[in-house]
Design a protein around this motif. Structure first.
Motif, PDB file in Angstrom:
ATOM      1  N   PHE A 123       0.846  -1.119   0.013  1.00 13.48           N
ATOM      2  CA  PHE A 123      -0.075  -0.219  -0.096  1.00 13.48           C
ATOM      3  C   PHE A 123       0.822   1.077   0.069  1.00 13.48           C
ATOM      4  CE2 PHE A 123      -1.465   3.548   2.460  1.00 13.48           C
ATOM      5  CZ  PHE A 123      -2.538   3.988   1.725  1.00 13.48           C
ATOM      6  N   LYS A 124       0.551   2.135  -0.725  1.00 15.35           N
ATOM      7  CA  LYS A 124       1.053   3.387  -0.840  1.00 15.35           C
ATOM      8  C   LYS A 124       0.248   4.566  -1.725  1.00 15.35           C
ATOM      9  CE  LYS A 124       4.577   3.403  -4.484  1.00 15.35           C
ATOM     10  NZ  LYS A 124       5.847   3.318  -4.790  1.00 15.35           N
ATOM     11  N   PHE A 125       0.139   5.696  -1.317  1.00 14.56           N
ATOM     12  CA  PHE A 125      -0.489   6.546  -2.033  1.00 14.56           C
ATOM     13  C   PHE A 125       0.275   6.843  -3.218  1.00 14.56           C
ATOM     14  CE2 PHE A 125      -1.957   7.975   2.032  1.00 14.56           C
ATOM     15  CZ  PHE A 125      -3.583   7.878   1.696  1.00 14.56           C
ATOM     16  N   GLN A 126      -0.222   6.929  -4.720  1.00 14.42           N
ATOM     17  CA  GLN A 126       0.411   7.231  -6.004  1.00 14.42           C
ATOM     18  C   GLN A 126       0.962   8.170  -6.022  1.00 14.42           C
ATOM     19  OE1 GLN A 126       0.829   4.162  -7.969  1.00 14.42           O
ATOM     20  NE2 GLN A 126      -0.162   3.254  -6.312  1.00 14.42           N
ATOM     21  N   ASP A 127       0.638   9.295  -5.139  1.00 13.08           N
ATOM     22  CA  ASP A 127       0.936  10.570  -5.190  1.00 13.08           C
ATOM     23  C   ASP A 127       1.225  10.905  -3.656  1.00 13.08           C
ATOM     24  OD1 ASP A 127       0.074  13.735  -5.410  1.00 13.08           O
ATOM     25  OD2 ASP A 127       1.589  13.108  -6.918  1.00 13.08           O
ATOM     26  N   VAL A 128       2.412  11.571  -3.526  1.00 19.47           N
ATOM     27  CA  VAL A 128       2.821  11.918  -2.196  1.00 19.47           C
ATOM     28  C   VAL A 128       1.710  13.268  -1.876  1.00 19.47           C
ATOM     29  CG1 VAL A 128       4.440  12.831  -0.521  1.00 19.47           C
ATOM     30  CG2 VAL A 128       4.964  11.247  -2.069  1.00 19.47           C
ATOM     31  N   GLY A 129       1.642  13.873  -2.668  1.00 22.17           N
ATOM     32  CA  GLY A 129       0.867  15.127  -2.495  1.00 22.17           C
ATOM     33  C   GLY A 129      -0.569  14.791  -1.818  1.00 22.17           C
ATOM     34  N   GLU A 130      -1.252  13.818  -2.781  1.00 22.58           N
ATOM     35  CA  GLU A 130      -2.412  13.301  -2.372  1.00 22.58           C
ATOM     36  C   GLU A 130      -2.375  12.450  -0.737  1.00 22.58           C
ATOM     37  OE1 GLU A 130      -6.686  11.663  -2.858  1.00 22.58           O
ATOM     38  OE2 GLU A 130      -5.260  13.207  -3.687  1.00 22.58           O
ATOM     39  N   GLY A 131      -1.292  12.030  -0.407  1.00 20.12           N
ATOM     40  CA  GLY A 131      -1.055  11.379   0.841  1.00 20.12           C
ATOM     41  C   GLY A 131      -1.248  12.524   1.860  1.00 20.12           C
ATOM     42  N   PHE A 132      -0.482  13.508   1.471  1.00 15.66           N
ATOM     43  CA  PHE A 132      -0.578  14.779   2.369  1.00 15.66           C
ATOM     44  C   PHE A 132      -1.980  15.260   2.588  1.00 15.66           C
ATOM     45  CE2 PHE A 132       4.198  14.720   2.563  1.00 15.66           C
ATOM     46  CZ  PHE A 132       4.360  14.948   3.883  1.00 15.66           C
ATOM     47  N   GLU A 133      -2.539  15.210   1.601  1.00 19.80           N
ATOM     48  CA  GLU A 133      -4.117  15.831   1.594  1.00 19.80           C
ATOM     49  C   GLU A 133      -4.851  15.051   2.536  1.00 19.80           C
ATOM     50  OE1 GLU A 133      -7.735  16.743  -1.483  1.00 19.80           O
ATOM     51  OE2 GLU A 133      -5.777  16.393  -2.327  1.00 19.80           O
ATOM     52  N   TRP A 134      -4.757  13.593   2.560  1.00 17.12           N
ATOM     53  CA  TRP A 134      -5.463  12.734   3.438  1.00 17.12           C
ATOM     54  C   TRP A 134      -4.847  12.776   4.729  1.00 17.12           C
ATOM     55  CZ3 TRP A 134      -9.802  10.044   3.525  1.00 17.12           C
ATOM     56  CH2 TRP A 134     -10.413   9.931   2.572  1.00 17.12           C
ATOM     57  N   LEU A 135      -3.773  13.155   5.034  1.00 16.80           N
ATOM     58  CA  LEU A 135      -3.257  13.501   6.285  1.00 16.80           C
ATOM     59  C   LEU A 135      -4.064  14.648   7.002  1.00 16.80           C
ATOM     60  CD1 LEU A 135      -1.074  11.737   7.989  1.00 16.80           C
ATOM     61  CD2 LEU A 135       0.437  13.607   7.574  1.00 16.80           C
ATOM     62  N   ALA A 136      -4.172  15.610   6.170  1.00 11.36           N
ATOM     63  CA  ALA A 136      -4.803  16.932   6.517  1.00 11.36           C
ATOM     64  C   ALA A 136      -6.210  16.350   6.795  1.00 11.36           C
ATOM     65  CB  ALA A 136      -4.851  17.812   5.450  1.00 11.36           C
ATOM     66  N   ILE A 137      -6.651  15.678   6.023  1.00 14.23           N
ATOM     67  CA  ILE A 137      -8.297  15.027   6.342  1.00 14.23           C
ATOM     68  C   ILE A 137      -8.244  14.572   7.602  1.00 14.23           C
ATOM     69  CG2 ILE A 137     -10.237  13.469   5.571  1.00 14.23           C
ATOM     70  CD1 ILE A 137      -9.208  14.394   2.832  1.00 14.23           C
ATOM     71  N   CYS A 138      -7.492  13.627   7.870  1.00 17.04           N
ATOM     72  CA  CYS A 138      -7.402  12.784   9.018  1.00 17.04           C
ATOM     73  C   CYS A 138      -7.334  13.781  10.412  1.00 17.04           C
ATOM     74  CB  CYS A 138      -6.168  11.868   9.010  1.00 17.04           C
ATOM     75  SG  CYS A 138      -6.655  10.447   8.113  1.00 17.04           S
ATOM     76  N   GLN A 139      -6.467  14.585  10.259  1.00 14.13           N
ATOM     77  CA  GLN A 139      -6.365  15.776  11.381  1.00 14.13           C
ATOM     78  C   GLN A 139      -7.603  16.398  11.596  1.00 14.13           C
ATOM     79  OE1 GLN A 139      -1.510  16.934  11.363  1.00 14.13           O
ATOM     80  NE2 GLN A 139      -2.881  17.853   9.831  1.00 14.13           N
ATOM     81  N   LYS A 140      -8.029  16.970  10.416  1.00 13.00           N
ATOM     82  CA  LYS A 140      -9.331  17.876  10.521  1.00 13.00           C
ATOM     83  C   LYS A 140     -10.445  17.029  11.130  1.00 13.00           C
ATOM     84  CE  LYS A 140     -12.554  20.689   7.928  1.00 13.00           C
ATOM     85  NZ  LYS A 140     -12.950  20.857   6.343  1.00 13.00           N
ATOM     86  N   PHE A 141     -10.830  15.533  10.525  1.00 12.18           N
ATOM     87  CA  PHE A 141     -11.867  15.055  11.221  1.00 12.18           C
ATOM     88  C   PHE A 141     -11.559  13.908  12.243  1.00 12.18           C
ATOM     89  CE2 PHE A 141     -13.370  15.657   6.345  1.00 12.18           C
ATOM     90  CZ  PHE A 141     -13.877  16.747   6.777  1.00 12.18           C
ATOM     91  N   ASP A 142     -10.397  13.994  12.840  1.00 10.81           N
ATOM     92  CA  ASP A 142      -9.902  13.316  13.951  1.00 10.81           C
ATOM     93  C   ASP A 142      -9.761  11.863  13.664  1.00 10.81           C
ATOM     94  OD1 ASP A 142      -8.901  13.074  16.660  1.00 10.81           O
ATOM     95  OD2 ASP A 142     -10.779  12.732  17.437  1.00 10.81           O
ATOM     96  N   LEU A 143      -9.445  11.501  12.514  1.00  9.08           N
ATOM     97  CA  LEU A 143      -9.300  10.288  12.120  1.00  9.08           C
ATOM     98  C   LEU A 143      -8.069   9.441  12.513  1.00  9.08           C
ATOM     99  CD1 LEU A 143     -10.987  10.395   8.451  1.00  9.08           C
ATOM    100  CD2 LEU A 143     -12.174  10.034  10.811  1.00  9.08           C
ATOM    101  N   LYS A 144      -7.852   9.030  13.803  1.00  8.11           N
ATOM    102  CA  LYS A 144      -6.468   8.919  14.046  1.00  8.11           C
ATOM    103  C   LYS A 144      -5.868   7.408  13.651  1.00  8.11           C
ATOM    104  CE  LYS A 144      -7.269  11.306  18.515  1.00  8.11           C
ATOM    105  NZ  LYS A 144      -7.333  11.227  20.158  1.00  8.11           N
ATOM    106  N   ASP A 145      -6.662   6.441  13.727  1.00 10.47           N
ATOM    107  CA  ASP A 145      -6.441   5.097  13.136  1.00 10.47           C
ATOM    108  C   ASP A 145      -5.785   5.228  11.808  1.00 10.47           C
ATOM    109  OD1 ASP A 145      -6.885   3.926  15.549  1.00 10.47           O
ATOM    110  OD2 ASP A 145      -8.385   2.668  14.880  1.00 10.47           O
ATOM    111  N   LEU A 146      -6.523   6.068  10.886  1.00 16.85           N
ATOM    112  CA  LEU A 146      -6.192   6.016   9.471  1.00 16.85           C
ATOM    113  C   LEU A 146      -5.034   6.929   9.345  1.00 16.85           C
ATOM    114  CD1 LEU A 146      -7.056   5.670   6.418  1.00 16.85           C
ATOM    115  CD2 LEU A 146      -8.490   7.491   6.618  1.00 16.85           C
ATOM    116  N   GLY A 147      -5.136   7.979  10.257  1.00  9.49           N
ATOM    117  CA  GLY A 147      -3.970   9.026  10.043  1.00  9.49           C
ATOM    118  C   GLY A 147      -2.689   8.160  10.460  1.00  9.49           C
ATOM    119  N   TRP A 148      -2.713   7.277  11.152  1.00 16.51           N
ATOM    120  CA  TRP A 148      -1.325   6.344  11.434  1.00 16.51           C
ATOM    121  C   TRP A 148      -0.967   5.920  10.448  1.00 16.51           C
ATOM    122  CZ3 TRP A 148       0.667   1.612  11.011  1.00 16.51           C
ATOM    123  CH2 TRP A 148       1.943   1.456  11.758  1.00 16.51           C
TER     124      TRP A 148
END
Length: 218
Positions: A123-148
């Motif tokens: 598993f890996k994000f095909q684009d690192v920029g997309e990965g960081f966008e998802w990390l921001a989403i995890c922070q905003k919505f408090d998705l701690k497991d997915l954020g890890w």
């Protein structure tokens, strides 16, 4: 004596009028139990039709998750479109205060990062920029497991030189201390496991990854 909140909950069906002119029927009790926003609205007014700002496609996906199933077009776990659909659902779930919908989306997305109960090395994000966008989403919505999982994947990719920007610039938007720690641990693990053969092998993080959120090399 005033009726209890349960007694005031509406029954029957309600029609959601979408932004593109479609009509979607949904059980009122399900809608109220899934959304504090709609529960507050429907216990103070007598209506059978509600306008929403979202289009039919997005609202149908949200209603599917409310009923307990992932949207049919998200079963392809390798597809970037799968993640894009869940991104839209999470935005709507946050807007209408649907905590259970967010929890279900997080659970299903975590399953896309796993092989069994271990973090999938493929598993890996095909684009690192997309990965960081998802990390921001995890922070905003408090998705701690997915954020890890997002954080560990990003750290591993950054260590492999997946992005040309300096590391400190990449991490500017990471405000969650736990996620930042996970990224740095993944970077450290990948660097330590890169040997004289060159590069970081596909199994480089195996020794540092216990496969469970919140854990990592100390």
């Amino acid at each position: 004596m005033a009726a209890s909140a349960i007694e005031k909950q509406p029954s029957g069906l309600i029609t959601l009028l979408t932004e593109d002119g479609s009509e979607l029927l949904v059980d009122k009790e399900l809608l109220c139990s899934s959304s504090k926003f709609f529960a507050g609205m429907l216990t103070t007014c007598d209506t059978t039709r509600l306008h929403v700002e979202e289009n039919r496609e997005v609202m149908e996906s949200v209603l599917t998750v409310m009923r307990g199933s992932p949207p049919a077009n998200t079963f392809d776990t390798r597809s970037t479109a799968c993640w894009a659909i869940f991104k839209k659902i999470l935005v709507v779930a946050d807007k209408y205060d649907m905590s259970l919908v967010k929890e279900r989306c997080e659970k299903w997305l975590v399953s896309r990062c796993l092989r069994g109960r271990m973090r999938s090395q493929s598993f890996k994000f095909q684009d690192v920029g997309e990965g960081f966008e998802w990390l921001a989403i995890c922070q905003k919505f408090d998705l701690k497991d997915l954020g890890w999982y997002c954080a560990y994947d990003l750290g591993t990719q950054l260590a492999q030189g997946a992005w040309s920007r300096p590391l400190h610039e990449c991490l500017e938007g990471v405000t969650c201390a736990d996620m930042l720690k996970t990224i740095l641990e993944a970077v450290q693990a990948a660097v330590l496991c890169s040997g004289p053969l060159g590069g970081v092998s596909s199994g480089a993080t195996m020794g540092a990854d216990p496969g469970m959120p919140g854990l990592g090399p100390e």
